[in-house]
Design a protein around this motif. Structure first.
Motif, PDB file in Angstrom:
ATOM      1  N   ARG A 199      49.369 117.178 101.712  1.00  0.00           N
ATOM      2  CA  ARG A 199      49.493 116.737 100.317  1.00  0.00           C
ATOM      3  C   ARG A 199      50.913 116.977  99.812  1.00  0.00           C
ATOM      4  O   ARG A 199      51.575 117.935 100.214  1.00  0.00           O
ATOM      5  CB  ARG A 199      48.523 117.492  99.396  1.00  0.00           C
ATOM      6  CG  ARG A 199      47.066 117.184  99.629  1.00  0.00           C
ATOM      7  CD  ARG A 199      46.181 117.827  98.545  1.00  0.00           C
ATOM      8  NE  ARG A 199      44.794 117.764  98.907  1.00  0.00           N
ATOM      9  CZ  ARG A 199      43.983 116.732  98.627  1.00  0.00           C
ATOM     10  NH1 ARG A 199      44.470 115.694  97.966  1.00  0.00           N
ATOM     11  NH2 ARG A 199      42.718 116.744  98.995  1.00  0.00           N
ATOM     12  N   THR A 255      45.892 110.616  93.788  1.00  0.00           N
ATOM     13  CA  THR A 255      45.311 111.114  92.551  1.00  0.00           C
ATOM     14  C   THR A 255      46.250 110.763  91.402  1.00  0.00           C
ATOM     15  O   THR A 255      47.433 111.120  91.441  1.00  0.00           O
ATOM     16  CB  THR A 255      45.090 112.637  92.593  1.00  0.00           C
ATOM     17  OG1 THR A 255      44.263 112.955  93.719  1.00  0.00           O
ATOM     18  CG2 THR A 255      44.409 113.119  91.323  1.00  0.00           C
ATOM     19  N   VAL A 313      41.783 107.751  87.862  1.00  0.00           N
ATOM     20  CA  VAL A 313      41.570 108.977  88.651  1.00  0.00           C
ATOM     21  C   VAL A 313      42.189 108.878  90.039  1.00  0.00           C
ATOM     22  O   VAL A 313      43.061 109.652  90.403  1.00  0.00           O
ATOM     23  CB  VAL A 313      40.086 109.357  88.766  1.00  0.00           C
ATOM     24  CG1 VAL A 313      39.921 110.618  89.636  1.00  0.00           C
ATOM     25  CG2 VAL A 313      39.472 109.593  87.392  1.00  0.00           C
ATOM     26  N   GLY A 314      41.726 107.929  90.867  1.00  0.00           N
ATOM     27  CA  GLY A 314      42.304 107.832  92.187  1.00  0.00           C
ATOM     28  C   GLY A 314      41.612 106.845  93.100  1.00  0.00           C
ATOM     29  O   GLY A 314      40.697 106.117  92.690  1.00  0.00           O
ATOM     30  N   SER A 334      44.617 109.503 100.268  1.00  0.00           N
ATOM     31  CA  SER A 334      44.190 109.316  98.880  1.00  0.00           C
ATOM     32  C   SER A 334      45.378 109.452  97.941  1.00  0.00           C
ATOM     33  O   SER A 334      46.413 110.019  98.299  1.00  0.00           O
ATOM     34  CB  SER A 334      43.098 110.321  98.478  1.00  0.00           C
ATOM     35  OG  SER A 334      43.636 111.618  98.351  1.00  0.00           O
ATOM     36  N   GLY A 338      38.818 113.852  86.759  1.00  0.00           N
ATOM     37  CA  GLY A 338      40.116 113.419  87.269  1.00  0.00           C
ATOM     38  C   GLY A 338      40.918 114.516  87.920  1.00  0.00           C
ATOM     39  O   GLY A 338      42.101 114.700  87.618  1.00  0.00           O
ATOM     40  N   ASN A 351      35.431 109.182  95.271  1.00  0.00           N
ATOM     41  CA  ASN A 351      35.257 108.423  94.034  1.00  0.00           C
ATOM     42  C   ASN A 351      33.894 107.741  94.018  1.00  0.00           C
ATOM     43  O   ASN A 351      33.209 107.664  95.033  1.00  0.00           O
ATOM     44  CB  ASN A 351      36.377 107.391  93.903  1.00  0.00           C
ATOM     45  CG  ASN A 351      37.751 108.028  94.009  1.00  0.00           C
ATOM     46  OD1 ASN A 351      38.203 108.700  93.102  1.00  0.00           O
ATOM     47  ND2 ASN A 351      38.411 107.823  95.140  1.00  0.00           N
ATOM     48  N   CYS A 390      40.826 115.079  91.536  1.00  0.00           N
ATOM     49  CA  CYS A 390      41.206 114.705  92.895  1.00  0.00           C
ATOM     50  C   CYS A 390      40.704 113.300  93.205  1.00  0.00           C
ATOM     51  O   CYS A 390      39.565 112.960  92.885  1.00  0.00           O
ATOM     52  CB  CYS A 390      40.635 115.720  93.888  1.00  0.00           C
ATOM     53  SG  CYS A 390      41.004 115.353  95.598  1.00  0.00           S
ATOM     54  N   GLY A 391      41.546 112.486  93.828  1.00  0.00           N
ATOM     55  CA  GLY A 391      41.169 111.124  94.174  1.00  0.00           C
ATOM     56  C   GLY A 391      40.571 110.987  95.554  1.00  0.00           C
ATOM     57  O   GLY A 391      40.399 109.872  96.048  1.00  0.00           O
ATOM     58  N   ASP A 392      40.211 112.114  96.207  1.00  0.00           N
ATOM     59  CA  ASP A 392      39.684 112.041  97.571  1.00  0.00           C
ATOM     60  C   ASP A 392      38.315 111.380  97.636  1.00  0.00           C
ATOM     61  O   ASP A 392      37.984 110.695  98.611  1.00  0.00           O
ATOM     62  CB  ASP A 392      39.572 113.444  98.167  1.00  0.00           C
ATOM     63  CG  ASP A 392      40.934 114.071  98.433  1.00  0.00           C
ATOM     64  OD1 ASP A 392      41.949 113.429  98.102  1.00  0.00           O
ATOM     65  OD2 ASP A 392      40.979 115.192  98.964  1.00  0.00           O
TER      66      ASP A 392
END
Length: 324
Positions: free
Chosen positions: A105, A157, A177-178, A155, A214, A220, A216-218
């Motif tokens: 990340r 975010t 969000v992601g 991903s 919102g 959805n 983490c965009g991992d």
């Protein structure tokens, strides 16, 4: 195990430390707190861990952590540092790594929220950036980028309030969000920014998750299978009727729950649907049991759900504002 040391030798370089060094059972370093400049040699260039503080954003020195073997796991940086990532070159204040040393990340900002420094303060420092994704170039304010060990984008975010239009197997959709991707670049999931119709084995369902967080965009609420079909969707505006061969019918609809505002206020409780070849699963609420339906034995039909909430033309769903 904790040991006290004035410096710590790692495969990437020596680090002056303050206080005890936490270690793995084999003696390798688990975490330490740098107390002075250090130059760590990585595949992303020479990186300097955070070793100083300020009065607002970074009131303490954040710990540097390691994987077994001594390679960095979580590396707060002293200054914003230009990093070449698979999504493009970005300025980062925090990096995390996979055990093999590849980038996991990258965070453009790394301020610590407190009573003195709020999310709004940190967000004001966020810059709009352009990154490369499997869906094309994307421009937005980004909290973090995540990568698979193989190097492909896993991903993105987004900052709260950010919204981007994305080409998806269900058409161009607005996302917040992601969004998440598989190692081969196919779209795994997005978080719809507003209620949007998507095709499913039950028919057209209005996808939108009131409870989306919102952080983490991992993961959805709108999920796609590798072949592009919708395999998961959350809705507050659609109900599903399941008719069996014997003529019996079962209705699945979003429920309601007590609002956080209290005073007998009610709000919509989203319903979750998941689809696999020949099978559908439906759950009304996080604590409710899943209901499994064999699609060879039932016919599903989606239709608008009358929730009793006034939405007005073009309005999205939102919780009542009660100052919480």
């Amino acid at each position: 195990m904790n040991t006290t040391a004035t410096s710590l030798d790692t495969p990437c370089g020596s680090i002056p430390v303050h206080g005890p060094v936490e270690r793995f059972p084999d003696g390798g370093p688990r975490s330490c707190t740098p107390c002075g400049p250090a130059a760590l040699a990585t595949r992303f260039g020479t990186l300097v861990p955070q070793h100083s503080t300020d009065d607002l954003r970074r009131r303490t020195v954040q710990a540097l952590t390691f994987h077994p073997g001594g390679l960095p796991r979580c590396l707060p940086l002293e200054q914003p540092t230009r990093i070449e990532t698979p999504a493009g070159v970005i300025d980062a204040e925090l990096l995390t790594f996979h055990p093999d040393g590849s980038l996991r990340r990258a965070f453009p900002l790394n301020g610590k929220l407190s009573g003195y420094w709020t999310e709004a303060d940190e967000g004001a420092l966020a810059k709009t950036m352009e990154v490369s994704t499997p869906l094309g170039r994307l421009t937005a304010k980004i909290i973090s980028l995540c990568f698979h060990p193989c190097g492909t984008l896993a991903s993105i975010t987004l900052w709260p309030g950010e919204e981007v239009a994305l080409p998806t197997p269900a058409g161009t959709l607005a996302a917040r969000v992601g969004m998440a991707f598989r190692p081969d670049g196919s779209l795994r999931s997005i978080e719809p920014a507003r209620p949007q119709a998507v095709p499913t084995p039950a028919g057209s369902i209005m996808a939108y998750d009131l409870d989306a967080v919102g952080i983490c965009g991992d993961a959805n609420s709108l999920c796609f299978a590798p072949d592009g079909r919708v395999e998961g969707v959350t809705t507050s505006l659609t109900r599903v009727l399941a008719r069996r061969d014997d003529g019996s019918e079962q209705v699945f609809a979003p429920g309601t729950r007590e609002s956080l505002c209290g005073d007998a206020e009610r709000e919509s409780a989203p319903m979750r649907l998941e689809f696999a070849p020949g099978v559908a699963r439906i759950r009304n609420g996080e604590r409710a049991p899943w209901v499994r339906l064999e699609l060879s034995r039932v016919r599903l039909r989606a239709e608008p759900a009358l929730t009793g909430f006034a939405l007005g033309p073009g309005a999205g769903l939102a919780r009542a504002s009660c100052g919480i």
